[in-house]
Design a protein around this motif. Structure first.
Motif, mmCIF file in Angstrom:
data_model
loop_
_atom_site.group_PDB
_atom_site.id
_atom_site.type_symbol
_atom_site.label_atom_id
_atom_site.label_comp_id
_atom_site.label_asym_id
_atom_site.label_seq_id
_atom_site.Cartn_x
_atom_site.Cartn_y
_atom_site.Cartn_z
ATOM 1 N N PRO A 35 0.838 -1.207 0.000
ATOM 2 C CA PRO A 35 0.000 0.000 0.000
ATOM 3 C C PRO A 35 0.867 1.249 0.000
ATOM 4 C CG PRO A 35 -0.765 -1.576 1.640
ATOM 5 C CD PRO A 35 0.569 -2.078 1.160
ATOM 6 N N GLY A 36 0.576 2.155 -0.918
ATOM 7 C CA GLY A 36 1.324 3.409 -0.977
ATOM 8 C C GLY A 36 0.668 4.469 -0.122
ATOM 9 N N GLY A 37 -0.606 4.708 -0.386
ATOM 10 C CA GLY A 37 -1.329 5.700 0.383
ATOM 11 C C GLY A 37 -2.481 6.279 -0.404
ATOM 12 N N VAL A 38 -3.039 7.342 0.167
ATOM 13 C CA VAL A 38 -4.260 7.957 -0.343
ATOM 14 C C VAL A 38 -3.956 9.342 -0.891
ATOM 15 C CG1 VAL A 38 -6.527 8.835 0.328
ATOM 16 C CG2 VAL A 38 -5.695 6.672 1.280
ATOM 17 N N HIS A 39 -4.488 9.641 -2.069
ATOM 18 C CA HIS A 39 -4.408 10.991 -2.633
ATOM 19 C C HIS A 39 -5.668 11.726 -2.177
ATOM 20 C CE1 HIS A 39 -2.122 8.379 -5.504
ATOM 21 N NE2 HIS A 39 -1.201 9.271 -5.195
ATOM 22 N N ASP A 121 0.662 4.804 7.455
ATOM 23 C CA ASP A 121 1.070 5.114 8.827
ATOM 24 C C ASP A 121 0.753 6.551 9.227
ATOM 25 O OD1 ASP A 121 2.949 6.670 7.516
ATOM 26 O OD2 ASP A 121 4.694 5.530 8.217
ATOM 27 N N GLY A 122 0.102 7.285 8.317
ATOM 28 C CA GLY A 122 -0.300 8.655 8.607
ATOM 29 C C GLY A 122 0.657 9.720 8.121
ATOM 30 N N THR A 123 1.849 9.331 7.691
ATOM 31 C CA THR A 123 2.836 10.300 7.218
ATOM 32 C C THR A 123 2.366 10.953 5.922
ATOM 33 O OG1 THR A 123 4.633 8.998 8.167
ATOM 34 C CG2 THR A 123 5.239 10.627 6.497
ATOM 35 N N LEU A 124 2.452 12.281 5.871
ATOM 36 C CA LEU A 124 2.074 13.013 4.667
ATOM 37 C C LEU A 124 3.312 13.261 3.823
ATOM 38 C CD1 LEU A 124 -0.294 14.418 3.184
ATOM 39 C CD2 LEU A 124 0.417 16.546 4.308
ATOM 40 N N LEU A 125 3.308 12.742 2.596
ATOM 41 C CA LEU A 125 4.411 12.939 1.659
ATOM 42 C C LEU A 125 4.062 14.069 0.698
ATOM 43 C CD1 LEU A 125 5.197 9.219 0.740
ATOM 44 C CD2 LEU A 125 6.048 10.559 2.673
ATOM 45 N N ARG A 126 5.031 14.888 0.389
ATOM 46 C CA ARG A 126 4.815 16.003 -0.538
ATOM 47 C C ARG A 126 5.882 15.973 -1.630
ATOM 48 N NH1 ARG A 126 1.231 19.689 1.482
ATOM 49 N NH2 ARG A 126 0.824 19.647 3.744
ATOM 50 N N TRP A 127 5.469 16.354 -2.837
ATOM 51 C CA TRP A 127 6.402 16.416 -3.956
ATOM 52 C C TRP A 127 5.887 17.426 -4.965
ATOM 53 C CZ3 TRP A 127 3.024 12.497 -2.916
ATOM 54 C CH2 TRP A 127 2.050 12.198 -3.890
ATOM 55 N N ARG A 128 6.699 17.692 -5.978
ATOM 56 C CA ARG A 128 6.295 18.593 -7.060
ATOM 57 C C ARG A 128 6.373 17.843 -8.383
ATOM 58 N NH1 ARG A 128 9.183 23.707 -7.939
ATOM 59 N NH2 ARG A 128 11.049 22.427 -7.880
#
Length: 210
Positions: A35-39, A121-128
């Motif tokens: 699982p990667g996560g949710v957009h 795990d709740g971590t918010l990842l950010r990128w451009r």
């Protein structure tokens, strides 16, 4: 030509049914995507598989736990009848400089915008990334991405199925090659209907997805 494109960041496998596609990938390869996560607010979520080096496969589809967004979901997943390799991304050393250089050479990558994804795990990842601008309709021209200080997805604890080849067909390969060169990358191209094919190495032997 090298079948592992220069600066490859990830390959996008889009699907209208995420659970089915993840299960099919696991069945064929013996590798269970993580699982990667949710957009958030985009109505999608993803699963990831490392491809070796700093590259990975993103399997993306509608998130049944989010309400349907008021706009179309990314990568046209709403209009897909089945899973399809839809596009790919490269990671240049300097995103803004790469965008400027491409525009100076006549190709508009689109504007750079910020994106995010929340991991399980709740971590918010950010990128451009570049938003596409005037992309080639085939999806064969990659978008550009910069992870900044966010840990790269390939560095996280994801299973790996090494990429053996990423290839594509195009009605006119000579139309595509100069645009790829403008972005500092390449792609093994042959003549045919527009589309991708990637092959990964598995315990079952090489497995190809189109």
């Amino acid at each position: 030509m090298n079948t592992f494109p220069a600066r490859l960041d990830h390959v996008v496998l889009a699907t209208p049914d995420l659970a089915t596609t993840v299960a099919e990938f696991a069945r064929r390869t013996g590798v269970v995507p993580a699982p990667g996560g949710v957009h958030v607010e985009l109505g999608t979520r993803n699963y990831l598989v490392g491809l070796g080096g700093c590259a990975y496969l993103e399997i993306i589809g509608p998130d049944p736990e989010q309400p349907a967004p008021s706009h179309a979901r990314p990568f046209g997943v709403d209009g897909l009848a089945s899973a399809r390799t839809i596009t790919w991304a490269i990671s240049p050393p300097d995103l803004d400089a790469a965008v400027a250089a491409a525009r100076a050479r006549g190709y508009d990558t689109g504007d750079v915008r910020e994106m995010s994804r929340r991991r399980p795990d709740g971590t918010l990842l950010r990128w451009r990334l570049t938003d596409g601008g005037s992309p080639h309709p085939s999806g064969l021209i990659p978008f550009l991405i910069d992870w900044g200080t966010t840990p790269h997805p390939s560095a996280s604890d994801v299973p790996v199925s090494p990429l053996l080849a990423l290839t594509a067909t195009a009605p006119d390969p000579e139309e595509i090659r100069p645009l790829l060169s403008t972005l500092g990358t390449d792609l093994a191209l042959t003549k045919g209907p527009a589309g991708f094919s990637f092959t990964v190495d598995t315990s079952n032997g090489p497995v190809t997805f189109t």
